[in-house]
Every structure is written in structure tokens, then in C-alpha cells.
Enzyme design. Structure first.
Site, PDB file in Angstrom:
ATOM      1  N   SER A 124       0.912  -0.965  -0.057  1.00 33.47           N
ATOM      2  CA  SER A 124       0.171   0.320   0.164  1.00 33.47           C
ATOM      3  C   SER A 124       0.946   0.888   0.441  1.00 33.47           C
ATOM      4  CB  SER A 124      -1.498   0.086   0.926  1.00 33.47           C
ATOM      5  OG  SER A 124      -1.899   0.875   1.062  1.00 33.47           O
ATOM      6  N   TRP A 143     -10.059   0.578  -4.524  1.00 36.03           N
ATOM      7  CA  TRP A 143      -9.701   1.425  -3.952  1.00 36.03           C
ATOM      8  C   TRP A 143      -8.483   1.928  -5.224  1.00 36.03           C
ATOM      9  CZ3 TRP A 143     -10.846   6.136  -2.766  1.00 36.03           C
ATOM     10  CH2 TRP A 143     -10.717   7.181  -1.993  1.00 36.03           C
ATOM     11  N   HIS A 182      -7.418  -6.372   1.025  1.00 35.55           N
ATOM     12  CA  HIS A 182      -6.501  -4.924   1.151  1.00 35.55           C
ATOM     13  C   HIS A 182      -5.069  -5.977   1.832  1.00 35.55           C
ATOM     14  CE1 HIS A 182      -3.879  -1.292   0.141  1.00 35.55           C
ATOM     15  NE2 HIS A 182      -4.465  -1.018   1.596  1.00 35.55           N
TER      16      HIS A 182
END
Ligand code: GTR
Length: 403
Positions: free
Chosen positions: A239, A330, A381
Site C-alpha cells: 500500500s 480503491w 487489501h
């Protein structure tokens, strides 16, 4: 249990159908049919219009141009100089992990203009080996428990035992030790102490400039450790850590490989697609990650002279692997895959084999035997054992080609 499973399945299928969302006053697009038409800036054409047809022109002209465009408009300049640095072993255990690894905890201290900053690195090296070990270095952007040197806490985010069993050394440092990950306090690390001038400049680095700078200092350490094969150090991040790993690999060519997990906006995902998190949203929510200049592009992404495929191109000819997850729209999985695919022309200049398909790979079907690797994992995620397992396969494949 069955009910719980049904709820999860239902919520993930409902989730998959949502085409738009609202966040921070903006519409977030999750609909492929409303992705705007866009033209990517040319990867292989210099600012003067010269076509890049070989490695020499790429390395002498276009690569430096692209690198400075990323510094100027997004990540900020990274200072290349400091006065001195020092490595101190603060703890060592030759028979860690029931004898299968050698633990070293190292404190790295860097001085500049009379001030210093120290940060710890944890490193496990496999004992079963006949030569210096190749290594994975994780930029830990989660809690420190994830990279626990005592191994009382074990985590799938950094499955150290599994990596040791595969013959690799595994290291980590914590991003907040060099630049806290908060807009109010990110300066309270290397920026205020070592490089205060960066805080004055519109193109000065902020947090996602500072973290790769620290990764490079760990690389400096690896060059001094005879148990580590410093020519085979891979940088890994998830991330925001994935964005960091890409920028670290682009800047510091001593990293042999780059792994970015769900890096999304201003990581692997193409900015121009405006799918999921946009430049505008990331600047609003995480203004302390990128330089001031990046804010000018919040509502004007098409005027950026770069897009994220060029960041991957900067890593060539070194192998780079990107991951995405089905529940993490996202981070724009398709845009991240396209970025990888659009970086291929640089790898072609080096005659590196890239076997990515023309379209999005199927779920849980990793592309391993390739210099640019990719997988689209089922799930959330995260960085987990499935991801690490494929990182090891990809590293094994690419290192064996380079023997
Ligand atoms: C999100 C952010 C992403 C990603 C993520 C993370 O909130 O919007 O760009 O970096 O955080 O780092 O976990």
C-alpha cells in the site's frame, strides 16, 4: 459459521456491483465504462522529441528526464548527501527461530550538519546456506508487532519463518521511525533533523520521499554484511509502503528487485484512469506523502508529464512484481496491471522477457515467469502468505535466469 460465510459472500458481491461512491466530497468511480479516454505520456520519447531506440539513449537521456519529472512533480527530491553514517549491532542471536536463523538487530545512525537520526532494522539470515543469502527488505507501514524480532508475535504480513525456510534473509524497518505517518508530525524525523531545507521547497520530499531514503541506508548496511548477497536485495512494500518500494527501486538501482502489494494511486495504478482513489483524493487525505507541486495536478491529471507506467519503467531491467486484490478496487487493479504492461517497452530495450498477457490476468493466476510479474488475488487489501509465496517464486525464477 455458514451464516457468516453467506454474509461475507453477499457483502463482497454487493461490493463488486457498486459503481460509484462518495468520499471527501468527491464521486469515486468504480465503473470501467466511465473511465475517461486518456493518452499516456510517451515513455520512449525524449523531451526534445527524440525517439528512444536503445539502452544507451534510455539510460543517458530519457531515464534521467523521467526520474527528475517524478522528483519535481510527485515524490520530491531526495538528498543524496549526508555527513556520515554508522551501524551498531544492538542484539544478535546466532540460533534464532529454533536454530534455523541468525538474528541481527542493527541501529543505523545518520549525521548531517551536527544532527543525527537513528532507526532500528531487524534482520534474520538463514543458517542453512553455503553462500551469502539474498534478502527481502520490507518497509513496515503497520504496527511493529508485525516485524517482531523475538518471534513471540508472528504475522502473515511478514512471515519471517517461511522466508527463512525458502533460503532468503528477511529484514524490515518501520517507516514511522524515519518520518511519522501523520500530516501533523511527518517532519519529526529525518526531515527536521537532517534535511530541513526539504521542508521549504515545493519539490522537497515528504514522507514518501523519506521512507525510501531510509531503505537506501539499509542497503548501505547490507553492503557491509558478508552474510548478505547485496546484489540480490529485493525491496518490498504494501500500500503506502508499496508506493515507497516503487520509488525506492526507481531511485536506488542497487535494489535488485521490487515488490509492491496493492500500491494503488501514485503507486502502480495509472493516474489518468481516475478509477478508485484519484490524485485529488490522495492529495486531500495524505498531503504529507508527496511534494507540494503534486497538489497542482489534483484536478488536472492530464497535464502531468508522467504517469505511473513510467515509474515501473525506471526500474528496468530489474524485475518488478505488482499485486492487487479483488476487494480492493480503491487501488484500481486493472490500472495497476495496465501500468505494468505499458512499462514493457523499456524492458524490451534490454531484451528482458515480459510474459504479461494483453488483458487482465484471471484471479489467483499469478504471472511468475516474467521480468514484470503480476497477480490479482482473491480477497482484501493486504499483504499475506499467498503474496509472499509468489514473491519467492518470482525471485527464484528471476535470480535463476541471472546466474
Ligand atoms: C489508503 C490510501 C491508499 C493506501 C492505503 C494504505 O487509505 O488511500 O493510497 O496507501 O491507505 O497505505 O494502506
Amino acid at each position: 459459521m455458514g451464516f457468516l460465510l453467506a454474509c461475507i459472500l453477499l457483502s463482497s458481491s454487493v461490493y463488486a456491483q457498486i459503481k460509484t461512491d462518495k468520499f471527501m466530497g468527491e464521486i469515486v468511480n468504480y465503473d470501467e465504462t466511465t473511465v475517461p479516454k486518456y493518452t499516456l505520456p510517451p515513455l520512449l520519447k525524449t523531451e526534445k522529441g527524440e525517439k528512444v531506440k536503445n539502452v544507451a539513449t534510455w539510460e543517458r537521456k530519457r531515464r534521467p528526464e523521467i526520474l527528475s519529472l517524478f522528483e519535481e512533480h510527485i515524490y520530491g527530491q531526495m538528498p543524496s548527501k549526508f555527513d556520515s553514517l554508522n551501524f551498531k549491532m544492538t542484539n544478535e542471536k546466532a540460533d534464532a527461530m529454533d536454530g534455523k536463523a541468525h538474528l541481527k538487530e542493527i541501529q543505523i545512525t545518520v549525521w548531517n550538519k551536527g544532527n543525527s537520526v537513528s532507526f532500528p532494522v531487524v534482520l534474520f539470515i538463514p543458517n542453512k546456506r553455503s553462500k551469502p543469502a539474498p534478502a527481502f527488505l520490507l518497509i513496515n507501514n503497520r504496527g511493529k508487532r508485525n516485524t517482531d524480532a523475538t518471534r513471540v508475535n508472528k504475522s502473515t504480513f511478514w512471515p519471517a519463518e517461511m522466508i527463512i525456510d525458502s533460503g532468503y534473509a528477511i529484514a524490515a524497518f518501520h517507516n514511522a521511525d524515519v518520518a511519522p505517518d501523520r500530516k501533523e508530525t511527518y517532519q519529526n524525523g529525518i526531515l527536521k533533523q537532517l534535511f530541513p531545507e526539504e521542508l521549504e521547497k515545493n519539490n522537497g520530499m515528504k514522507a514518501i520521499g523519506s521512507w525510501p531514503w531510509a531503505a537506501s541506508r539499509v542497503m548501505d548496511y547490507f553492503l557491509t554484511d558478508k552474510d548478505i548477497d547485496a546484489k540480490r536485495v529485493a525491496i518490498v512494500g504494501h500500500s503506502r509502503g508499496g508506493k515507497t518500494a516503487l520509488w525506492a527501486g526507481a531511485q536506488d538501482q542497487r535494489f535488485a528487485m521490487v515488490f509492491n502489494s496493492c500500491s494503488g494511486s501514485t503507486g502502480a495504478a495509472l493516474a489518468r484512469r481516475k478509477y478508485g482513489e484519484t490524485v485529488s483524493l490522495i492529495n486531500k487525505q495524505f498531503g504529507h506523502w508527496f511534494n507540494n507541486n503534486y497538489k497542482k495536478f489534483s484536478n488536472n491529471v492530464d497535464s502531468l508529464p508522467i504517469d505511473q507506467h513510467m515509474l515501473i519503467g525506471l526500474i528496468a531491467p530489474r524485475p518488478v512484481y505488482t499485486t492487487n486484490a479483488t476487494q480492493d478496487r480503491w487501488a484500481d487493479p486493472y490500472g495497476s496491471f495496465l501500468s505494468s504492461l505499458n512499462a514493457k517497452p523499456v524492458y524490451d530495450l534490454y531484451h528482458q522477457e515480459v510474459t504479461l498477457p494483453k488483458d487482465m490476468p484471471q484471479i489467483n493466476k499469478p504471472i511468475i515467469n516474467s521480468t514484470i510479474g503480476y497477480h490479482f488475488r482473491e480477497g482484501a487489501h493486504d499483504l499475506n502468505v499467498y503474496d509472499w509465496n509468489n514473491f519467492i517464486r518470482f525471485a527464484n525464477f528471476n535470480y535463476s535466469l541471472r546466474n
